[in-house]
Design a protein around this motif. Structure first.
Motif, PDB file in Angstrom:
ATOM      1  N   ARG A   1     -19.015  10.130 -24.986  1.00 52.91           N
ATOM      2  CA  ARG A   1     -20.234  10.676 -24.546  1.00 52.91           C
ATOM      3  C   ARG A   1     -20.515  11.761 -25.407  1.00 52.91           C
ATOM      4  NH1 ARG A   1     -17.861  10.677 -19.071  1.00 52.91           N
ATOM      5  NH2 ARG A   1     -17.511  12.950 -19.486  1.00 52.91           N
ATOM      6  N   ASP A   2     -22.111  11.847 -25.724  1.00 52.32           N
ATOM      7  CA  ASP A   2     -22.621  12.997 -26.265  1.00 52.32           C
ATOM      8  C   ASP A   2     -23.319  13.802 -25.140  1.00 52.32           C
ATOM      9  OD1 ASP A   2     -24.738  11.430 -25.676  1.00 52.32           O
ATOM     10  OD2 ASP A   2     -25.205  10.913 -27.780  1.00 52.32           O
ATOM     11  N   THR A   3     -24.210  14.751 -25.405  1.00 54.33           N
ATOM     12  CA  THR A   3     -24.802  15.635 -24.463  1.00 54.33           C
ATOM     13  C   THR A   3     -26.264  15.303 -24.735  1.00 54.33           C
ATOM     14  OG1 THR A   3     -25.068  17.597 -25.480  1.00 54.33           O
ATOM     15  CG2 THR A   3     -23.120  17.069 -24.259  1.00 54.33           C
ATOM     16  N   ALA A   4     -27.292  15.546 -23.775  1.00 49.88           N
ATOM     17  CA  ALA A   4     -28.796  15.556 -24.068  1.00 49.88           C
ATOM     18  C   ALA A   4     -29.065  16.403 -25.149  1.00 49.88           C
ATOM     19  CB  ALA A   4     -29.563  15.929 -22.652  1.00 49.88           C
ATOM     20  N   VAL A   5     -28.343  17.581 -25.414  1.00 48.87           N
ATOM     21  CA  VAL A   5     -28.831  18.437 -26.503  1.00 48.87           C
ATOM     22  C   VAL A   5     -28.263  17.936 -27.777  1.00 48.87           C
ATOM     23  CG1 VAL A   5     -28.639  20.658 -27.600  1.00 48.87           C
ATOM     24  CG2 VAL A   5     -29.258  20.331 -24.929  1.00 48.87           C
ATOM     25  N   SER A   6     -26.937  17.757 -27.861  1.00 48.79           N
ATOM     26  CA  SER A   6     -26.186  17.395 -29.063  1.00 48.79           C
ATOM     27  C   SER A   6     -26.858  15.813 -29.668  1.00 48.79           C
ATOM     28  CB  SER A   6     -24.631  16.995 -28.814  1.00 48.79           C
ATOM     29  OG  SER A   6     -24.242  15.909 -28.096  1.00 48.79           O
ATOM     30  N   SER A   7     -27.121  14.854 -28.589  1.00 49.32           N
ATOM     31  CA  SER A   7     -27.494  13.694 -29.144  1.00 49.32           C
ATOM     32  C   SER A   7     -28.996  13.947 -29.726  1.00 49.32           C
ATOM     33  CB  SER A   7     -27.823  12.663 -27.963  1.00 49.32           C
ATOM     34  OG  SER A   7     -28.766  13.048 -27.143  1.00 49.32           O
ATOM     35  N   TYR A   8     -29.791  14.743 -29.342  1.00 48.47           N
ATOM     36  CA  TYR A   8     -31.057  15.070 -29.779  1.00 48.47           C
ATOM     37  C   TYR A   8     -30.845  15.692 -31.184  1.00 48.47           C
ATOM     38  CZ  TYR A   8     -35.374  17.645 -30.589  1.00 48.47           C
ATOM     39  OH  TYR A   8     -36.590  18.207 -31.219  1.00 48.47           O
TER      40      TYR A   8
ATOM     41  N   GLU B   1     -32.289  13.961 -18.502  1.00 47.72           N
ATOM     42  CA  GLU B   1     -32.491  14.732 -19.697  1.00 47.72           C
ATOM     43  C   GLU B   1     -32.572  14.052 -20.940  1.00 47.72           C
ATOM     44  OE1 GLU B   1     -30.086  15.408 -16.750  1.00 47.72           O
ATOM     45  OE2 GLU B   1     -31.825  16.212 -15.804  1.00 47.72           O
ATOM     46  N   GLN B   2     -31.690  13.353 -21.094  1.00 42.96           N
ATOM     47  CA  GLN B   2     -31.572  12.447 -22.428  1.00 42.96           C
ATOM     48  C   GLN B   2     -32.561  11.847 -22.680  1.00 42.96           C
ATOM     49  OE1 GLN B   2     -27.901   9.736 -23.306  1.00 42.96           O
ATOM     50  NE2 GLN B   2     -27.716  11.030 -25.026  1.00 42.96           N
ATOM     51  N   LEU B   3     -32.951  11.157 -21.908  1.00 39.93           N
ATOM     52  CA  LEU B   3     -34.052  10.331 -21.893  1.00 39.93           C
ATOM     53  C   LEU B   3     -35.370  11.024 -22.319  1.00 39.93           C
ATOM     54  CD1 LEU B   3     -33.761   7.634 -18.779  1.00 39.93           C
ATOM     55  CD2 LEU B   3     -33.486   7.150 -21.374  1.00 39.93           C
ATOM     56  N   THR B   4     -35.451  12.250 -21.778  1.00 39.36           N
ATOM     57  CA  THR B   4     -36.633  13.172 -21.945  1.00 39.36           C
ATOM     58  C   THR B   4     -36.456  13.552 -23.512  1.00 39.36           C
ATOM     59  OG1 THR B   4     -36.736  14.018 -19.730  1.00 39.36           O
ATOM     60  CG2 THR B   4     -37.638  15.665 -21.324  1.00 39.36           C
ATOM     61  N   ASN B   5     -35.278  14.011 -23.995  1.00 44.08           N
ATOM     62  CA  ASN B   5     -35.096  14.434 -25.346  1.00 44.08           C
ATOM     63  C   ASN B   5     -35.297  13.238 -26.219  1.00 44.08           C
ATOM     64  OD1 ASN B   5     -34.487  16.956 -24.571  1.00 44.08           O
ATOM     65  ND2 ASN B   5     -32.306  17.029 -25.032  1.00 44.08           N
ATOM     66  N   ILE B   6     -35.132  11.840 -25.923  1.00 46.16           N
ATOM     67  CA  ILE B   6     -35.638  10.586 -26.596  1.00 46.16           C
ATOM     68  C   ILE B   6     -36.923  10.762 -26.800  1.00 46.16           C
ATOM     69  CG2 ILE B   6     -35.151   8.367 -26.822  1.00 46.16           C
ATOM     70  CD1 ILE B   6     -32.668   8.489 -25.371  1.00 46.16           C
ATOM     71  N   SER B   7     -37.733  10.876 -25.650  1.00 48.42           N
ATOM     72  CA  SER B   7     -39.213  10.933 -26.087  1.00 48.42           C
ATOM     73  C   SER B   7     -39.535  12.005 -26.792  1.00 48.42           C
ATOM     74  CB  SER B   7     -39.666  10.789 -24.710  1.00 48.42           C
ATOM     75  OG  SER B   7     -39.796  12.087 -24.110  1.00 48.42           O
ATOM     76  N   LYS B   8     -39.002  12.964 -26.967  1.00 48.06           N
ATOM     77  CA  LYS B   8     -39.322  14.274 -27.798  1.00 48.06           C
ATOM     78  C   LYS B   8     -39.166  13.613 -29.074  1.00 48.06           C
ATOM     79  CE  LYS B   8     -37.995  18.172 -25.253  1.00 48.06           C
ATOM     80  NZ  LYS B   8     -36.893  19.413 -25.169  1.00 48.06           N
ATOM     81  N   LEU B   9     -38.389  13.072 -29.604  1.00 46.21           N
ATOM     82  CA  LEU B   9     -37.810  12.520 -30.921  1.00 46.21           C
ATOM     83  C   LEU B   9     -39.051  11.546 -31.151  1.00 46.21           C
ATOM     84  CD1 LEU B   9     -34.029  12.100 -30.682  1.00 46.21           C
ATOM     85  CD2 LEU B   9     -35.224  13.757 -32.377  1.00 46.21           C
ATOM     86  N   LEU B  10     -39.346  10.628 -30.316  1.00 43.69           N
ATOM     87  CA  LEU B  10     -40.171   9.780 -30.798  1.00 43.69           C
ATOM     88  C   LEU B  10     -41.854  10.257 -31.007  1.00 43.69           C
ATOM     89  CD1 LEU B  10     -39.524   6.619 -28.276  1.00 43.69           C
ATOM     90  CD2 LEU B  10     -38.786   6.977 -30.527  1.00 43.69           C
TER      91      LEU B  10
ATOM     92  N   ASP C   1     -40.123   3.358 -19.144  1.00 46.57           N
ATOM     93  CA  ASP C   1     -41.631   3.577 -19.351  1.00 46.57           C
ATOM     94  C   ASP C   1     -42.062   5.006 -18.885  1.00 46.57           C
ATOM     95  OD1 ASP C   1     -43.867   2.755 -19.944  1.00 46.57           O
ATOM     96  OD2 ASP C   1     -44.320   1.007 -18.672  1.00 46.57           O
ATOM     97  N   ARG C   2     -41.410   5.281 -17.656  1.00 51.96           N
ATOM     98  CA  ARG C   2     -41.553   6.810 -17.203  1.00 51.96           C
ATOM     99  C   ARG C   2     -41.260   7.634 -18.225  1.00 51.96           C
ATOM    100  NH1 ARG C   2     -41.643   7.195 -10.917  1.00 51.96           N
ATOM    101  NH2 ARG C   2     -42.215   5.092 -10.594  1.00 51.96           N
ATOM    102  N   ALA C   3     -40.201   7.163 -19.120  1.00 51.25           N
ATOM    103  CA  ALA C   3     -39.568   8.389 -20.059  1.00 51.25           C
ATOM    104  C   ALA C   3     -40.404   8.305 -21.504  1.00 51.25           C
ATOM    105  CB  ALA C   3     -38.329   8.126 -20.466  1.00 51.25           C
ATOM    106  N   GLY C   4     -41.492   7.479 -21.429  1.00 50.40           N
ATOM    107  CA  GLY C   4     -42.233   7.359 -22.470  1.00 50.40           C
ATOM    108  C   GLY C   4     -41.596   6.412 -23.728  1.00 50.40           C
ATOM    109  N   LEU C   5     -40.593   5.789 -23.558  1.00 54.57           N
ATOM    110  CA  LEU C   5     -40.073   4.881 -24.543  1.00 54.57           C
ATOM    111  C   LEU C   5     -40.338   3.707 -24.944  1.00 54.57           C
ATOM    112  CD1 LEU C   5     -36.224   5.789 -23.396  1.00 54.57           C
ATOM    113  CD2 LEU C   5     -38.159   7.273 -24.596  1.00 54.57           C
TER     114      LEU C   5
END
Ligand code: GUN
Ligand code: ZN
Length: 443
Positions: free
Chosen positions: A175-182, A213-222, A259-263
């Motif tokens: 496992r990573d974390t929402a922050v470390s994976s970002y 939280e991880q999905l939210t950070n993924i959408s930030k990256l995109l 979709d809700r996460a913007g992915l």
């Protein structure tokens, strides 16, 4: 010296220039029974009949592959490099297969040297099978992603890959974390995206292994990096779909979680899609997202039969490429994968012609990966990644695919028939050579 970087290849050539699921096949292909491909600085400079082009290129060095068929390099739109050694693991369906075999194997990729060793074997195996581009899952460890990209860069390959992101529903050691994976993904994008021929895909494993939280950070990256890809799994297995519904009760189905996460966008590639609803096909069509059709994996894990006719409908067309999905997939070969795709189509009372299969394996894959401007056929200016096929690589295939007299070369119908038999029966033995940017790959 004139023409120092120009070289030619003489063979039969067949490529697709339009989608044969939507137009007559003869309008979708180019076929030169005795053709000449001219490559300059690794890119296509010309393709035509040998007779017409020979005087124009009289002084270039020509590799003679007569009695072979050259096609564009195969594109694998979904595969896992850390699962190379666990191919053909017995007896389980998706969720148990992941916990029994996959997670313990991927743990080994914390070791950078091990990751380098397997990345090298993996890339050689792709090349041996005529695959020149792939969209690749690495492991959760950023050093496994570095190892993969280093080996791909050394071979001058056009590869897309990313670090797996997973912060729940997996053993702690993975496992990573929402922050470390970002943070780690951002560093990897900055290091590798558009470095030589390499491209980055943000890679959440699947909905079940990411927190909101991880999905939210993924959408930030995109948003921060609008030209990277999003690569994940979608609606593969019935129990998985049920578990996703339970984990995300507010969502209206599996795709809606992403979709809700913007992915869900034009550069999103979703593997499998076996259990998709009609509404989900419509949404993927609207968003211009792509599906990786992984028939050997879908059969091996008992996931089901992908509805190719839905993806290729006039009403809700969705971009589709072929994916081997090794290690759930049972072969690195796109020929074997296309053969399984044909059989899946048959089980759904559909047909998949040789030309349609060739399209999925080349230009269709390039479109799914938004790389149509660079790959997928022999249009002038595209990168010269291609495969030399031997249509008579075993005694039975030589019996099935009779040799043609050089004065009486096969028609398009005849070569399509021989290609069909090569798809159904062929494997790595049918790959006589693989070329990367006009250079013969050593493996
Ligand atoms: N869903 C989540 N992870 C995986 C994986 O590694 N392989 C397949 N086939 N499906 C998955
Ligand atoms: Zn997969």
């Amino acid at each position: 010296m004139p023409h120092q970087t120009i070289k030619g290849f003489r063979a039969s050539f067949l490529d697709t220039i339009a989608d044969p699921f939507y137009a007559p096949e003869s309008d979708c292909v180019r076929y030169f029974p005795d053709g000449l491909l001219v490559v300059e600085n690794g890119k296509v400079k010309d393709l035509g009949s040998y007779e017409e082009l020979q005087t124009k290129y009289a002084d270039i060095l020509i590799s003679d592959y007569r009695d072979h068929l050259i096609v564009s390099g195969f594109i694998d739109t979904h595969i896992h490099f850390p699962q190379t050694e666990m191919i053909a693991s017995y007896g389980e369906q998706l969720l148990e297969w992941l916990s029994t075999y996959t997670f313990p194997t991927e743990r080994k990729f914390a070791d950078r040297n091990y990751a380098l060793e397997i990345a090298s074997i993996f890339l050689d195996e792709l090349l041996r099978n005529g695959t020149t581009t792939a969209l690749v899952f690495t492991a959760v460890f950023p050093q496994s992603t570095d190892a993969f990209f280093e080996e791909a860069q050394r071979r001058n390959l056009r590869m897309i890959a990313g670090k797996v992101m997973m912060d729940r529903n997996a053993p702690e050691f993975l496992r990573d974390t929402a922050v470390s994976s970002y943070v780690e993904t951002k560093q990897l994008i900055e290091k590798w995206h558009k470095c030589d021929r390499l491209l980055y895909a943000v890679t959440p494993r699947f909905a079940l292994t990411s927190t909101p939280e991880q999905l939210t950070n993924i959408s930030k990256l995109l948003v921060e990096f609008p030209d990277v890809y999003l690569h994940t799994h979608l609606s593969e297995n019935v129990k998985e779909v049920e578990a996703v519904a339970a984990a995300f009760p507010e969502s209206e189905g599996y795709l809606d979680v992403y979709d809700r996460a913007g992915l869900v966008g034009e550069r999103s590639i979703f593997a499998h899609g076996v259990q998709l609803t009609d509404q989900e096909f419509a949404r993927l069509s609207e968003a211009k997202s792509a599906i990786a059709f992984c028939p050997t994996s879908n059969l091996f894990l008992g996931s089901g039969l992908f509805k190719i006719e839905k993806a290729k409908s006039l009403e809700t067309p969705v971009k589709v490429g072929l994916g081997t999905d090794v290690g759930a997939g049972t072969s690195f070969s796109i020929l074997r994968t296309a053969s399984a795709a044909y059989q899946v189509a048959q089980l759904r009372s559909q047909k998949l012609s040789a030309i349609q299969a060739l399209f999925l394996a080349t230009l269709g894959g390039a479109r799914a990966l938004c790389l149509e401007d660079k790959l997928g056929n022999f249009e002038v200016g595209k990168e010269a990644d291609f495969v030399v096929l031997n249509l008579r690589s075993t005694p039975i295939m030589a019996l099935r695919n009779k040799s043609f007299d050089s004065a009486n070369l096969p028609t398009l119908t005849e070569i399509s028939d021989q290609l069909f038999a090569t798809i159904i029966m062929g494997d790595d033995r049918a790959i006589a050579a693989t070329y990367i940017m006009g250079e013969k790959a050593e493996f």
